[in-house]
Scaffold this motif. Structure first.
Motif, PDB file in Angstrom:
ATOM      1  N   THR A 106      46.232  40.420  43.442  1.00 13.31           N
ATOM      2  CA  THR A 106      46.840  41.651  43.966  1.00 13.31           C
ATOM      3  C   THR A 106      47.686  41.352  45.202  1.00 13.31           C
ATOM      4  O   THR A 106      47.405  40.407  45.941  1.00 13.31           O
ATOM      5  CB  THR A 106      45.752  42.690  44.327  1.00 13.31           C
ATOM      6  N   THR A 126      33.577  38.365  41.870  1.00 15.27           N
ATOM      7  CA  THR A 126      34.486  38.180  43.016  1.00 15.27           C
ATOM      8  C   THR A 126      34.118  36.831  43.649  1.00 15.27           C
ATOM      9  O   THR A 126      33.447  36.798  44.688  1.00 15.27           O
ATOM     10  CB  THR A 126      34.327  39.334  44.025  1.00 15.27           C
ATOM     11  N   GLN A 176      43.082  47.176  40.320  1.00  9.93           N
ATOM     12  CA  GLN A 176      42.346  48.282  39.713  1.00  9.93           C
ATOM     13  C   GLN A 176      42.757  48.450  38.251  1.00  9.93           C
ATOM     14  O   GLN A 176      41.918  48.619  37.374  1.00  9.93           O
ATOM     15  CB  GLN A 176      42.623  49.571  40.509  1.00  9.93           C
ATOM     16  N   ASP A 208      38.043  38.563  40.012  1.00  8.55           N
ATOM     17  CA  ASP A 208      38.778  39.467  40.904  1.00  8.55           C
ATOM     18  C   ASP A 208      38.967  38.716  42.230  1.00  8.55           C
ATOM     19  O   ASP A 208      38.043  38.582  43.020  1.00  8.55           O
ATOM     20  CB  ASP A 208      37.955  40.756  41.076  1.00  8.55           C
TER      21      ASP A 208
HETATM   22  C1  LIG Z   1      37.011  43.832  45.340  1.00  8.32           C
HETATM   23  C2  LIG Z   1      38.283  44.581  45.091  1.00  8.32           C
HETATM   24  N1  LIG Z   1      38.831  44.512  43.880  1.00  8.32           N
HETATM   25  C3  LIG Z   1      39.940  45.219  43.591  1.00  8.32           C
HETATM   26  C4  LIG Z   1      40.567  46.000  44.521  1.00  8.32           C
HETATM   27  C5  LIG Z   1      41.751  46.835  44.095  1.00  8.32           C
HETATM   28  O1  LIG Z   1      42.922  46.327  44.490  1.00  8.32           O
HETATM   29  P1  LIG Z   1      44.331  46.953  44.099  1.00  8.32           P
HETATM   30  O2  LIG Z   1      44.830  47.671  45.298  1.00  8.32           O
HETATM   31  O3  LIG Z   1      45.157  45.776  43.725  1.00  8.32           O
HETATM   32  O4  LIG Z   1      44.139  47.872  42.922  1.00  8.32           O
HETATM   33  C6  LIG Z   1      40.063  46.066  45.813  1.00  8.32           C
HETATM   34  C7  LIG Z   1      40.705  46.899  46.841  1.00  8.32           C
HETATM   35  O5  LIG Z   1      40.221  47.129  47.908  1.00  8.32           O
HETATM   36  C8  LIG Z   1      38.877  45.339  46.100  1.00  8.32           C
HETATM   37  O6  LIG Z   1      38.320  45.396  47.327  1.00  8.32           O
END
Ligand SMILES: Cc1ncc(COP(=O)(O)O)c(C=O)c1O
Length: 493
Positions: free
Chosen positions: A328, A266, A198, A299
């Motif tokens: 992440t 993604t 995030q 991502d």
């Molecule tokens: C597509 C996507 N991007 C980013 C994130 C955020 O992840 P983080 O917990 O590392 O901030 C998520 C979390 O569910 C996600 O589903």
């Protein structure tokens, strides 16, 4: 005959609290409030200090002091012989759109951020919340042991400010991990530790786009991404690019916004639909980025969880100079850790470091050292192998339960062979209503419709795979099936 003072009709003044004291300040504040609320407008004459003092049972000097203060602040004007008059109304200067909530005025920005908090609520850890660590795979013991060891002696102990880029041993461990498991090309110098993807997404919108720039964002896409553009990106704009069975439609992007400066994607597991970006689309995306000097922000949130064969390699390997890779630990370890990473070409690193300093300097150092040890001692790889087989089984149970307990006339599961959630399509239902009723029935759901751009939405809910026993999954699917059947009966009535 005693002369009784007129009781003044300035409702906002109300009663002053004599216990607190500072009566002239209280009166000045009450008058300011009355002006802000429009109860007193520019041009209105105030009563004389004498009659106001009498009606409020104050010393005249107290009222005089309040008036003088407001004259100095530009709210009032005193004219010899003709009294004191209001000269300021909120409308007399161009003011930002504000919304009164009691005595507090919210800026447009505050209202937008508040709406995000309403939209993105943390779900209770019960089926089908996403990213709930599975009991049998949660690495509690080993994590605690390493944590105790690291904190007791050495780097995990209290210390001063750390590097904004993150601690070196963790950057080295991540570099090794992504090179082997994700085919990412990088050195530890190119890695910035974040407090999760995030934050990486937020930083990327700040750093990679200038005022007036446009970025491609998937449609449907991750609300944590689209809400940044809708709330905090100021005058950077997103254009929504459709997603089909091969992922982001790059050709459509080229038609809709050929000059975009960035594309947020993604590629391993499209969010929320679940398909990977096809090889030809990957090549086309990198080609577009190279030709247009644009950035691709990858991502890669849950790519490690592929159940039919090996995970897809990261897009970054195909264009390391054009891709900003975001990883992440929320999915493969646990979200409360709040650790992730950005991998960027070296010329961008200082910009990310600067933005980190202004945002939060760096994530807590101690946890970074614990994670570095967890990885370098091989625990992460072991944990991942175990997780993959547990999640594959959870996925099988979920699909089996949906087939057994929800009529295919009501709902269909979106096929996917990876990730930690699945979409259950609900044509004909209002998915927000399903979410509301689900929560009342003890099931955690997220609606899919608001992940689409306006006018393109489809109805469905996300079903998270982790964290729950087979019995819990069956019970929750059963409840969801009953709920949908009841709602469809009501719709038919
Ligand atoms: C597509 C996507 N991007 C980013 C994130 C955020 O992840 P983080 O917990 O590392 O901030 C998520 C979390 O569910 C996600 O589903």
């Amino acid at each position: 005959m005693s002369r009784k003072a007129n009781v003044l009709a300035i409702p906002a003044i109300g009663k002053l609290d004599r216990k607190i004291g500072q009566l002239s300040q209280q009166l000045a504040q009450a008058l300011r409030n009355a002006i802000h609320k429009g109860e007193l407008k520019a041009g209105d004459m105030l009563p004389s200090t004498r009659s106001l003092a009498a009606s409020l049972e104050l010393a005249r000097g107290t009222v005089l002091e309040a008036f003088e203060q407001l004259v100095a602040e530009g709210f009032l004007e005193s004219k010899r012989g003709s009294g004191t008059c209001v000269i300021f109304s909120p409308q007399t200067i161009p003011s930002p759109k504000v919304e009164p909530t009691g005595d507090i005025f919210l800026t447009e920005s505050a209202q937008k951020f508040a709406r995000v908090a309403e939209r993105i609520k943390t779900l209770s850890p019960r089926p089908f919340a996403v990213s709930v660590p599975v009991g049998d795979t949660a690495p509690d013991d080993i994590w605690r042991k390493i944590g105790n060891r690291i904190r007791a002696r050495g780097p995990g102990a209290p210390s001063g400010y750390g590097e904004p880029q993150g601690v070196r041993p963790l950057r080295e461990a991540i570099c090794e991990y992504v090179r082997k498991s994700r085919s990412v090309h990088c050195t530890p110098e190119q890695i910035i530790i974040t407090s999760g993807t995030q934050q990486g997404l937020y930083l990327a919108t700040q750093i990679l786009l200038d005022s007036g720039d446009t970025a491609w964002v998937e449609d449907p896409g991750y609300p944590g991404m689209t809400d940044i553009f809708e709330t905090a990106a100021r005058d950077r704009k997103m254009v929504r690019i459709p997603v089909d069975a091969e992922g982001l439609d790059v050709e459509a992007g080229k038609v809709i916004a050929p000059q975009a400066r960035a594309a947020f994607v993604t590629p391993s597991h499209q969010y929320p639909l679940g398909m990977p970006l096809s090889m030809s689309r990957r090549a086309a995306l990198i080609d577009w980025a190279k030709t247009n000097h644009a950035w691709v922000i990858e991502d890669d949130y849950d790519s490690e969880m592929r159940y039919a064969g090996q995970p897809f390699p990261a897009l970054q390997g195909m264009g390391p100079n054009n891709v900003i890779y975001l990883g992440t630990f929320s999915k493969i370890l646990f979200p409360s850790l709040r650790l992730g990473y950005v991998i960027a070409p070296e010329p961008l690193i200082n910009a990310f470091n600067g933005a980190r300093i202004l945002m939060d300097r760096h994530p807590p150092s101690a946890d970074q050292y614990v994670l570095a040890k967890f990885m370098s001692e091989g625990h992460l790889n072991r944990h991942l192998r175990k997780m993959r087989s547990v999640y594959a089984e959870k996925r099988r149970v979920l699909m089996e339960a949906v087939t057994a307990l929800i009529s295919p006339d009501l709902a269909t599961l979106q096929p996917t062979d990876q990730g930690m959630h699945m979409v259950l399509w609900l044509p004909g239902f209002d998915d927000r209503e399903v979410v509301r009723k689900g929560i009342e029935a003890g099931i955690s759901l997220r609606a899919v419709s608001h992940m689409f751009s306006a006018g393109n939405s489809e109805s469905g809910v996300l079903l998270g795979l982790g964290g729950f026993t087979d019995e819990e999954i069956y019970a929750a699917v059963g409840k969801l099936g009953q709920l949908l059947a009841a709602m469809s009966r009501d719709l038919l009535l």
